[in-house]
Design an enzyme around this catalytic site. Structure first.
Site, PDB file in Angstrom:
ATOM      1  N   ALA A  11       0.862  -1.207   0.059  1.00  0.00           N
ATOM      2  CA  ALA A  11      -0.098   0.072  -0.027  1.00  0.00           C
ATOM      3  C   ALA A  11       0.937   1.366  -0.063  1.00  0.00           C
ATOM      4  O   ALA A  11       0.735   2.107   0.790  1.00  0.00           O
ATOM      5  CB  ALA A  11      -0.974  -0.016   1.064  1.00  0.00           C
ATOM      6  N   LEU A  12       1.587   1.268  -0.913  1.00  0.00           N
ATOM      7  CA  LEU A  12       2.695   2.129  -1.203  1.00  0.00           C
ATOM      8  C   LEU A  12       2.411   3.712  -1.159  1.00  0.00           C
ATOM      9  O   LEU A  12       1.234   3.858  -1.990  1.00  0.00           O
ATOM     10  CB  LEU A  12       4.040   2.115  -2.023  1.00  0.00           C
ATOM     11  CG  LEU A  12       4.378   0.608  -2.030  1.00  0.00           C
ATOM     12  CD1 LEU A  12       5.717   0.539  -3.024  1.00  0.00           C
ATOM     13  CD2 LEU A  12       4.941   0.315  -0.495  1.00  0.00           C
TER      14      LEU A  12
ATOM     15  N   GLU B  44       3.608   8.039  -0.995  1.00  0.00           N
ATOM     16  CA  GLU B  44       4.699   9.128  -1.098  1.00  0.00           C
ATOM     17  C   GLU B  44       6.018   8.995  -0.038  1.00  0.00           C
ATOM     18  O   GLU B  44       7.014   9.164  -0.428  1.00  0.00           O
ATOM     19  CB  GLU B  44       4.474  10.474  -1.372  1.00  0.00           C
ATOM     20  CG  GLU B  44       5.520  11.648  -1.598  1.00  0.00           C
ATOM     21  CD  GLU B  44       6.183  11.218  -2.812  1.00  0.00           C
ATOM     22  OE1 GLU B  44       5.755  10.698  -3.836  1.00  0.00           O
ATOM     23  OE2 GLU B  44       7.284  11.735  -2.883  1.00  0.00           O
ATOM     24  N   GLY B  45       5.490   8.461   1.119  1.00  0.00           N
ATOM     25  CA  GLY B  45       6.331   8.257   2.336  1.00  0.00           C
ATOM     26  C   GLY B  45       7.450   7.409   1.831  1.00  0.00           C
ATOM     27  O   GLY B  45       8.560   7.386   1.880  1.00  0.00           O
ATOM     28  N   HIS B  46       6.961   5.923   1.329  1.00  0.00           N
ATOM     29  CA  HIS B  46       7.551   4.894   0.703  1.00  0.00           C
ATOM     30  C   HIS B  46       8.612   5.483  -0.316  1.00  0.00           C
ATOM     31  O   HIS B  46       9.789   4.960  -0.452  1.00  0.00           O
ATOM     32  CB  HIS B  46       6.796   3.845   0.322  1.00  0.00           C
ATOM     33  CG  HIS B  46       5.868   3.288   1.465  1.00  0.00           C
ATOM     34  ND1 HIS B  46       4.475   3.340   1.530  1.00  0.00           N
ATOM     35  CD2 HIS B  46       6.292   2.504   2.741  1.00  0.00           C
ATOM     36  CE1 HIS B  46       4.073   2.754   2.509  1.00  0.00           C
ATOM     37  NE2 HIS B  46       4.980   2.475   3.200  1.00  0.00           N
TER      38      HIS B  46
ATOM     39  N   GLY C  90      11.639   5.118   7.766  1.00  0.00           N
ATOM     40  CA  GLY C  90      11.024   6.496   8.129  1.00  0.00           C
ATOM     41  C   GLY C  90      11.195   6.697   9.549  1.00  0.00           C
ATOM     42  O   GLY C  90      10.967   5.982  10.414  1.00  0.00           O
ATOM     43  N   GLN C  91      11.503   7.898   9.790  1.00  0.00           N
ATOM     44  CA  GLN C  91      11.219   8.684  11.101  1.00  0.00           C
ATOM     45  C   GLN C  91       9.825   8.506  11.694  1.00  0.00           C
ATOM     46  O   GLN C  91       9.453   8.551  12.582  1.00  0.00           O
ATOM     47  CB  GLN C  91      11.813  10.166  11.014  1.00  0.00           C
ATOM     48  CG  GLN C  91      11.563  10.645  12.296  1.00  0.00           C
ATOM     49  CD  GLN C  91      12.587  10.478  13.300  1.00  0.00           C
ATOM     50  OE1 GLN C  91      13.555   9.568  13.218  1.00  0.00           O
ATOM     51  NE2 GLN C  91      11.817  10.335  14.609  1.00  0.00           N
TER      52      GLN C  91
HETATM   53  P1  AMP Z   1       5.024   0.461   6.522  1.00  0.00           P
HETATM   54  O1  AMP Z   1       4.804  -0.142   5.063  1.00  0.00           O
HETATM   55  O2  AMP Z   1       4.206   1.254   7.209  1.00  0.00           O
HETATM   56  O3  AMP Z   1       5.593  -0.800   7.339  1.00  0.00           O
HETATM   57  O4  AMP Z   1       6.585   1.547   6.417  1.00  0.00           O
HETATM   58  C1  AMP Z   1       7.573   0.828   5.679  1.00  0.00           C
HETATM   59  C2  AMP Z   1       8.785   2.139   5.501  1.00  0.00           C
HETATM   60  O5  AMP Z   1       8.130   3.060   5.362  1.00  0.00           O
HETATM   61  C3  AMP Z   1       9.064   2.298   7.277  1.00  0.00           C
HETATM   62  O6  AMP Z   1      10.296   2.460   7.365  1.00  0.00           O
HETATM   63  C4  AMP Z   1       8.125   3.485   7.643  1.00  0.00           C
HETATM   64  O7  AMP Z   1       8.657   4.089   8.799  1.00  0.00           O
HETATM   65  C5  AMP Z   1       8.161   4.205   6.209  1.00  0.00           C
HETATM   66  N1  AMP Z   1       7.126   5.246   6.319  1.00  0.00           N
HETATM   67  C6  AMP Z   1       5.968   4.826   6.277  1.00  0.00           C
HETATM   68  N2  AMP Z   1       5.082   6.242   6.261  1.00  0.00           N
HETATM   69  C7  AMP Z   1       6.058   7.110   5.901  1.00  0.00           C
HETATM   70  C8  AMP Z   1       6.155   8.465   5.876  1.00  0.00           C
HETATM   71  N3  AMP Z   1       4.910   9.078   6.202  1.00  0.00           N
HETATM   72  N4  AMP Z   1       7.221   9.323   5.723  1.00  0.00           N
HETATM   73  C9  AMP Z   1       8.519   8.669   5.768  1.00  0.00           C
HETATM   74  N5  AMP Z   1       8.478   7.214   5.805  1.00  0.00           N
HETATM   75  C10 AMP Z   1       7.434   6.460   6.079  1.00  0.00           C
END
Ligand code: AMP
Length: 305
Positions: free
Chosen positions: A37-38, A40-42, A153-154
């Site tokens: 579910a990627l 812009e953060g990813h 991600g932070q």
């Molecule tokens: P997830 O798919 O939610 O497990 O996230 C995968 C990676 O993307 C992890 O390192 C998260 O911290 C990072 N991540 C998720 N959302 C954001 C965001 N809004 N900004 C920066 N990194 C993110």
């Protein structure tokens, strides 16, 4: 930016991953681990990795080990085709998208990584065992991808801290790089779980980033001013059911005392409608204080972001 038209190699099994890994022209490989579910953060994580390494592997894996029995594993958004488009545009070399039986061929692993005390507070207090599950899969994915660097991600500050601790405490040969939280224009931290929010939930959810902003703005006056300013925003929004709002030391996650001056983590978790949201801001407390993009005193902090 160049527009890549070549789709990444897709690996679902361990042998497909090995083959795709062998086909890469160099060993300078970075990994970005995701649950799919990627957004812009990813994409920013991937682009940061892309800038600094010859090759990027993205993992897409919904890790059952890190979900509690009442959590959203079965509803979690699955958008593989759209994820592939993002990975193609960001010039990812390999997407590793295994099923749980590939990662855990013998079922739940008997031996796991223990997150320890730092895994029992904040997110860990609400989600028992969550970080053991996270660290176990992160360890496995680091081994399977054999990446030199891994980007996180932070946004998930406690997870990032625990991964850094695991890498240091257990001597993993990998650089951990963090990327600042990517937000929507109105301040909402991007998250795959934002798709659960109704329009009115989304308005309520904005109180989290507003609270962090207000807290950071008060940082020059010390810890209690930060906490007071952030809390004042959240009490105005009773539909945000706050789990925690804390100002803690970035390494120990303990509340910082009133005399503390320096870098601290202002973190919040709240339920909005049916969705549990987390957000945080690195903050400099004291003279010249305010929000920080990232903490200064972590190894491998990415200099080019
Ligand atoms: P997830 O798919 O939610 O497990 O996230 C995968 C990676 O993307 C992890 O390192 C998260 O911290 C990072 N991540 C998720 N959302 C954001 C965001 N809004 N900004 C920066 N990194 C993110």
């Amino acid at each position: 930016m160049t527009t890549a038209t070549t789709a990444p190699a897709v690996a679902h099994t361990r042998s497909e991953l090995s083959a795709a890994r062998e086909a890469l022209s160099s060993r300078d490989v970075a990994v970005v681990m995701t649950m799919g579910a990627l957004h812009e953060g990813h994409a920013q994580l991937i682009r940061a990795a892309r800038r600094r390494h010859d090759h990027v592997i993205v993992t897409i894996f919904l890790n059952p080990l890190q979900f509690g029995p009442k959590e959203d594993l079965s509803h979690y958004p699955r958008t593989f085709d759209a994820d592939m488009e993002i990975c193609t545009a960001a010039e990812v070399d390999v997407v590793f998208a295994p099923t749980p039986d590939v990662i855990y061929p013998e079922g739940d692993p008997g031996v796991r990584v223990a997150a320890g005390p730092l895994g029992e507070v904040l997110e860990g207090a609400s989600r028992p065992g969550h970080f053991d599950g996270v660290l176990t899969v992160v360890g496995k994915l680091l081994h399977l991808t054999a990446a030199r660097s891994a980007y996180y991600g932070q946004k998930d500050a406690q997870q990032l801290l625990l991964i850094r601790r695991m890498v240091r405490d257990l001597d993993f040969a990998v650089d951990i790089v963090s990327v600042p939280t990517v937000r929507e224009e109105d301040g909402l931290a991007m998250s795959s779980r934002n798709t659960y929010l109704t329009e009115s939930d989304r308005e309520v959810a904005l109180s989290l980033s507003r609270a962090l902003h207000a807290g950071s703005e008060a940082a020059v006056y010390g810890p209690s001013a930060v906490r007071r300013a952030a809390r004042a925003v959240l009490v105005e929004e009773p539909l945000a059911l706050v789990d925690y709002l804390v100002l803690v030391h970035p390494h120990t996650l303990s509340d910082v005392p009133e005399w503390y001056r320096g870098e601290a983590l202002l973190a919040v978790a709240a339920r909005v409608g049916t969705t549990r949201l987390i957000d945080n801001s690195p903050v400099l407390v004291g003279p010249g204080g305010g929000a920080l993009d990232a903490f200064s005193d972590v190894p491998n902090a990415s200099p080019d972001l």
